[in-house]
Design an enzyme around this catalytic site. Sequence first.
Site, PDB file in Angstrom:
ATOM      1  N   GLY A  12      49.678  39.771  45.552  1.00 35.20           N
ATOM      2  CA  GLY A  12      49.125  39.105  46.809  1.00 35.20           C
ATOM      3  C   GLY A  12      49.466  39.868  48.039  1.00 35.20           C
ATOM      4  CB  THR A  13      51.050  42.996  49.222  1.00 36.91           C
ATOM      5  OG1 THR A  13      49.708  44.026  48.553  1.00 36.91           O
ATOM      6  CG2 THR A  13      52.217  42.759  48.270  1.00 36.91           C
ATOM      7  CG  ASN A  14      45.405  44.050  49.605  1.00 39.12           C
ATOM      8  OD1 ASN A  14      45.263  44.805  50.506  1.00 39.12           O
ATOM      9  ND2 ASN A  14      45.680  44.500  48.355  1.00 39.12           N
ATOM     10  CG  MET A  91      44.049  42.441  38.363  1.00 40.11           C
ATOM     11  SD  MET A  91      43.408  44.093  38.989  1.00 40.11           S
ATOM     12  CE  MET A  91      44.814  44.389  40.061  1.00 40.11           C
ATOM     13  CB  ILE A  93      34.517  41.560  35.031  1.00 38.31           C
ATOM     14  CG1 ILE A  93      35.599  42.924  34.998  1.00 38.31           C
ATOM     15  CG2 ILE A  93      33.251  41.803  35.558  1.00 38.31           C
ATOM     16  CD1 ILE A  93      35.279  44.133  35.857  1.00 38.31           C
ATOM     17  CG  LEU A  94      34.025  37.641  40.239  1.00 39.72           C
ATOM     18  CD1 LEU A  94      33.565  37.838  41.649  1.00 39.72           C
ATOM     19  CD2 LEU A  94      34.440  36.267  39.883  1.00 39.72           C
ATOM     20  CG  ASN A 108      37.197  44.868  44.882  1.00 41.16           C
ATOM     21  OD1 ASN A 108      38.419  44.245  44.735  1.00 41.16           O
ATOM     22  ND2 ASN A 108      36.988  45.972  44.351  1.00 41.16           N
ATOM     23  CG  HIS A 110      38.864  50.702  43.856  1.00 44.21           C
ATOM     24  ND1 HIS A 110      39.104  49.819  42.665  1.00 44.21           N
ATOM     25  CD2 HIS A 110      39.039  52.075  43.743  1.00 44.21           C
ATOM     26  CE1 HIS A 110      39.515  51.014  41.897  1.00 44.21           C
ATOM     27  NE2 HIS A 110      39.273  52.258  42.329  1.00 44.21           N
TER      28      HIS A 110
HETATM   29  C1  GAR Z   1      45.964  46.538  45.136  1.00 39.61           C
HETATM   30  O1  GAR Z   1      46.375  47.872  45.216  1.00 39.61           O
HETATM   31  C2  GAR Z   1      44.247  46.384  44.980  1.00 39.61           C
HETATM   32  O2  GAR Z   1      43.611  47.697  45.730  1.00 39.61           O
HETATM   33  C3  GAR Z   1      44.146  46.651  43.577  1.00 39.61           C
HETATM   34  O3  GAR Z   1      45.235  45.854  42.820  1.00 39.61           O
HETATM   35  C4  GAR Z   1      46.485  45.815  43.728  1.00 39.61           C
HETATM   36  C5  GAR Z   1      46.709  44.429  44.279  1.00 39.61           C
HETATM   37  O4  GAR Z   1      47.903  44.264  44.968  1.00 39.61           O
HETATM   38  N1  GAR Z   1      43.001  46.301  43.058  1.00 39.61           N
HETATM   39  C6  GAR Z   1      42.404  46.926  41.944  1.00 39.61           C
HETATM   40  O5  GAR Z   1      42.768  47.680  41.591  1.00 39.61           O
HETATM   41  C7  GAR Z   1      41.066  46.215  41.990  1.00 39.61           C
HETATM   42  N2  GAR Z   1      40.136  47.250  41.043  1.00 39.61           N
HETATM   43  P1  GAR Z   1      48.103  42.806  45.826  1.00 39.61           P
HETATM   44  O6  GAR Z   1      48.049  41.742  44.621  1.00 39.61           O
HETATM   45  O7  GAR Z   1      49.477  42.918  46.099  1.00 39.61           O
HETATM   46  O8  GAR Z   1      47.034  42.950  46.805  1.00 39.61           O
END
Ligand code: GAR
Length: 207
Positions: A12-14, A91, A93-94, A108, A110
């Site tokens: 969940g850093t994003n 992670m 797919i909807l 999203n 990526h």
């Molecule tokens: C992030 O790097 C995000 O871009 C990627 O997973 C990580 C999640 O990190 N997403 C994908 O690869 C989607 N196809 P987070 O949980 O720390 O945000």
Amino acid sequence: MLNIAVLVSGGGTNLQALIDAEKNGIIKSGKIVKVISSVEGAYALTRAKNADIPACVVSRKSFQSSEDYDSAILKELDDCGADLVILAGFMSILGEGLIAKYRNKIINVHPSLIPSFCGKGFYGLRVHQHALDYGVKVTGATVHFVNEIPDAGAIILQKSVEILDGDTPEILQKRVMEQAEWKILPEAAELFCAGRLTVTDNKVTIK
Ligand code: GAR
């Protein structure tokens, strides 16, 4: 003020970048009203709790079919009156029904410059491993709308990041997050909430 729902599966850093952006006024036209995790015990849930944001778990394993899983997520989105759905390290797919109902309202992040290293099977560290294996010198991150094809929806923002000697997938992932994802995801959220994005022929115009 638009209602934002954030879907997560991991660290969940994003999500944290979005929470911080709301606090710092970078996101000023929307408010995170719910966090939905596809994984029980995901650290993203702790981040939501620390920020006093209502959170719930909708785990794929608890449902017999992907239709039932989708209905459960749809119910959570409808219940909180979501105007914008952000996939922040989500992670799962909807399904098509949910995507159709929230057409051009789901974004999203990526961790590559789409159309490189994206699509089915490209997620998390695997994306960075592929970029290193290929030997590209520049990678980055993309924020895009979600349509029925994985990572193929209209692109909103992209930011490039240099690949350096000695990079491992973990080191590169951290650099892409810090230099690109945590910046362009909140920016894109604000552009959406401020009504500045238009989608025509799978292309985004920012006004
Ligand atoms: C992030 O790097 C995000 O871009 C990627 O997973 C990580 C999640 O990190 N997403 C994908 O690869 C989607 N196809 P987070 O949980 O720390 O945000």
